[in-house]
Design a protein around this motif. Sequence first.
Motif, short mmCIF file in Angstrom:
data_model
loop_
_atom_site.label_atom_id
_atom_site.label_comp_id
_atom_site.label_asym_id
_atom_site.label_seq_id
_atom_site.Cartn_x
_atom_site.Cartn_y
_atom_site.Cartn_z
N SER A 45 6.30 5.13 11.56
CA SER A 45 5.47 4.87 10.38
C SER A 45 6.06 3.75 9.53
CB SER A 45 5.30 6.15 9.56
OG SER A 45 6.55 6.62 9.11
N VAL A 46 5.19 3.06 8.80
CA VAL A 46 5.59 1.94 7.94
C VAL A 46 4.92 2.12 6.57
CG1 VAL A 46 5.46 -0.57 7.59
CG2 VAL A 46 5.94 0.34 9.87
N VAL A 47 5.73 1.97 5.52
CA VAL A 47 5.23 2.00 4.15
C VAL A 47 4.76 0.60 3.76
CG1 VAL A 47 5.90 2.31 1.75
CG2 VAL A 47 6.81 3.84 3.47
N ILE A 48 3.61 0.50 3.08
CA ILE A 48 3.19 -0.80 2.55
C ILE A 48 2.86 -0.67 1.06
CG2 ILE A 48 2.31 -1.58 4.79
CD1 ILE A 48 -0.55 -1.19 3.69
N GLY A 49 2.97 -1.77 0.35
CA GLY A 49 2.60 -1.84 -1.06
C GLY A 49 2.22 -3.28 -1.37
N ARG A 50 1.67 -3.49 -2.57
CA ARG A 50 1.28 -4.85 -2.96
C ARG A 50 1.51 -5.03 -4.46
NH1 ARG A 50 -3.68 -3.97 -5.49
NH2 ARG A 50 -4.75 -2.09 -4.75
N ASP A 51 1.75 -6.29 -4.86
CA ASP A 51 1.91 -6.58 -6.29
C ASP A 51 0.53 -6.83 -6.91
OD1 ASP A 51 1.23 -9.24 -5.74
OD2 ASP A 51 3.27 -10.00 -5.96
N GLY A 52 0.49 -7.45 -8.08
CA GLY A 52 -0.76 -7.60 -8.81
C GLY A 52 -1.54 -8.86 -8.52
N ARG A 53 -1.20 -9.58 -7.48
CA ARG A 53 -1.90 -10.83 -7.18
C ARG A 53 -3.33 -10.57 -6.71
NH1 ARG A 53 1.57 -15.48 -6.58
NH2 ARG A 53 3.47 -14.82 -7.65
N LEU A 54 -4.20 -11.52 -7.00
CA LEU A 54 -5.62 -11.36 -6.71
C LEU A 54 -5.87 -11.21 -5.21
CD1 LEU A 54 -6.98 -14.09 -9.16
CD2 LEU A 54 -6.59 -11.66 -9.62
N SER A 55 -5.05 -11.85 -4.39
CA SER A 55 -5.23 -11.79 -2.93
C SER A 55 -4.60 -10.53 -2.33
CB SER A 55 -4.60 -13.03 -2.29
OG SER A 55 -3.23 -13.15 -2.66
N GLY A 56 -3.92 -9.73 -3.13
CA GLY A 56 -3.18 -8.58 -2.61
C GLY A 56 -4.02 -7.55 -1.87
N PRO A 57 -5.14 -7.08 -2.45
CA PRO A 57 -5.91 -6.03 -1.76
C PRO A 57 -6.38 -6.44 -0.36
CG PRO A 57 -6.56 -6.14 -4.07
CD PRO A 57 -5.64 -7.31 -3.82
N ALA A 58 -6.90 -7.65 -0.21
CA ALA A 58 -7.40 -8.10 1.10
C ALA A 58 -6.27 -8.24 2.11
CB ALA A 58 -8.14 -9.43 0.96
N LEU A 59 -5.15 -8.83 1.69
CA LEU A 59 -4.01 -8.99 2.60
C LEU A 59 -3.43 -7.64 2.99
CD1 LEU A 59 -2.00 -12.02 1.14
CD2 LEU A 59 -3.64 -12.02 3.02
N SER A 60 -3.35 -6.73 2.02
CA SER A 60 -2.78 -5.41 2.27
C SER A 60 -3.64 -4.63 3.27
CB SER A 60 -2.66 -4.66 0.94
OG SER A 60 -2.03 -3.42 1.12
N ALA A 61 -4.95 -4.70 3.09
CA ALA A 61 -5.87 -4.01 4.01
C ALA A 61 -5.74 -4.56 5.43
CB ALA A 61 -7.31 -4.14 3.52
N ALA A 62 -5.66 -5.89 5.55
CA ALA A 62 -5.52 -6.51 6.88
C ALA A 62 -4.16 -6.18 7.50
CB ALA A 62 -5.68 -8.03 6.75
N LEU A 63 -3.12 -6.17 6.67
CA LEU A 63 -1.79 -5.80 7.15
C LEU A 63 -1.81 -4.39 7.74
CD1 LEU A 63 1.31 -6.65 7.10
CD2 LEU A 63 1.43 -5.32 4.98
N ALA A 64 -2.45 -3.45 7.02
CA ALA A 64 -2.56 -2.06 7.49
C ALA A 64 -3.29 -2.00 8.83
CB ALA A 64 -3.28 -1.21 6.45
N GLU A 65 -4.37 -2.78 8.95
CA GLU A 65 -5.13 -2.83 10.22
C GLU A 65 -4.23 -3.25 11.37
OE1 GLU A 65 -8.58 -5.33 10.27
OE2 GLU A 65 -9.41 -4.35 8.49
N GLY A 66 -3.42 -4.30 11.13
CA GLY A 66 -2.53 -4.79 12.18
C GLY A 66 -1.48 -3.77 12.57
N LEU A 67 -0.91 -3.12 11.58
CA LEU A 67 0.09 -2.08 11.86
C LEU A 67 -0.53 -0.94 12.67
CD1 LEU A 67 1.75 -2.01 8.33
CD2 LEU A 67 2.99 -2.53 10.44
N GLN A 68 -1.73 -0.51 12.28
CA GLN A 68 -2.41 0.57 13.01
C GLN A 68 -2.76 0.14 14.43
OE1 GLN A 68 -5.12 1.17 9.40
NE2 GLN A 68 -5.32 3.12 10.46
N ALA A 69 -3.14 -1.13 14.60
CA ALA A 69 -3.48 -1.64 15.93
C ALA A 69 -2.28 -1.61 16.86
CB ALA A 69 -4.03 -3.06 15.82
N ALA A 70 -1.08 -1.71 16.26
CA ALA A 70 0.15 -1.63 17.07
C ALA A 70 0.49 -0.19 17.43
CB ALA A 70 1.31 -2.26 16.30
#
Length: 461
Positions: A45-70
């Motif tokens: 398992s991998v923990v993820i988080g994001r700061d307050g940047r406007l691009s954070g939610p989209a990048l974080s969601a895509a990052l989670a997708e990639g981790l799950q795909a692995a």
Amino acid sequence: MVALSKTIFKAYDIRGVIDSTLDAGVARSIGQAFGQAALAKGERSVVIGRDGRLSGPALSAALAEGLQAAGVDVIDLGMVATPMVYFATNVLEGTRSGIMVTGSHNPPDYNGFKMVLAGEAIYGDAITALYDSIQAHDGSSAADKGSYRTHDIRAAYLERIIGDVKIARPIKIAVDCGNGVAGAFAGDLYRGMGCEVIELFCEVDGHFPNHHPDPAHPENLQDLIRALQTSDAEIGLAFDGDGDRLGIVTKDGHIIYPDRQMMLFAADVLSRNPGAEILYDVKCTRHLAPYIEQHGGRPLMYKTGHSLVKAKLKETGSPLGGEMSGHVFFKDRWYGFDDGLYAGARMLELLTKVDDPSALLNALPMAISTPELHLHLDEGENVALIDKLRTDATFPTSEKINDIDGLRVEYPDGFGLARSSNTTPVVVLRFEGENPEALARIQDEFRSVILAAKPDAKLPF
């Protein structure tokens, strides 16, 4: 779709410009490559988080997708400070890997990733290996996709600090978060410790409308200085965009840079760990080593870079490390990662033991010094210039030269530093002297050797 660029894979993290070198597609690829690396280390398992940047939610969601795909399970902490991801990898069962989506102190259109793999901060070749893995990937996903769940780490993080770090008396403080993500936690943390808190720019806003969240630069501390002048707050704390670095301002408007903060931290840590080794980077004041020795410790100068210092801390077993940039690493009573919010709490614990915190801080040894100066060069030129100085340069009035990270030239009355940045094509320079004459002489020697090696260099001093 943004094409994958090797330039975003830096020495200590991954960092790019949104819609130029970084987007959701790149984030997904990074997630999948990191997930494969985690599985190879036996991590599920991998923990993820994001700061307050406007691009954070989209990048974080895509990052989670990639981790799950692995085939890796994802634990999403949501919007948190970077140290809260590190904290989670230390306290959540079965999870020693994490990725923080953060642009740190970079401009609003940047974002990136700070990573911990199987309990180790990754850097250098381990980051390059992620790029190689993405390039070699055939586009397939794991047969069994990883799971996804959210987790709120806030209460556990705040309780862990408040339960251990105790102020000696009530104190009123001013806190400036520069609209970075630390603002979501700093007020509650310090109030929970018993402080009265004046909050400046603690509303998280990825546009950073007031000033840039980087306490390393004096212009970003002017609001905090004014707040101390116009209120009865005794001390000011400032944080960078993702909350892993601390700035301190005294009641009379003096900035206490991290190398001097380290003096107080070292004295405190050494009171419980006599004879311990204390780490600091090559940019720190020459007054730090004698201070550590006076308090029974062994000073160890090391390379600049938060991932490098973290790794060295682990290797040496040192209870404390710190960088001029503001990253401070406590292994004493904490977990050994850099955490600006926690460092602020530890500083308040020490400052409340005296009646006049500003007097204590202002009395710490100091010399005349420059801020970090940057000599801007073309890609690759910075490394070549430092190599040339190493072989050719002579410094007539110097005592010794330390070449662990560039050239730090020590003098009886100061030092000069030239090192190649690991993230941008610049040579980083810093100078310190016991008086203006010493500072000028040291800068003259550096000016001569740099211009001898590169006559067209546009020096920043």
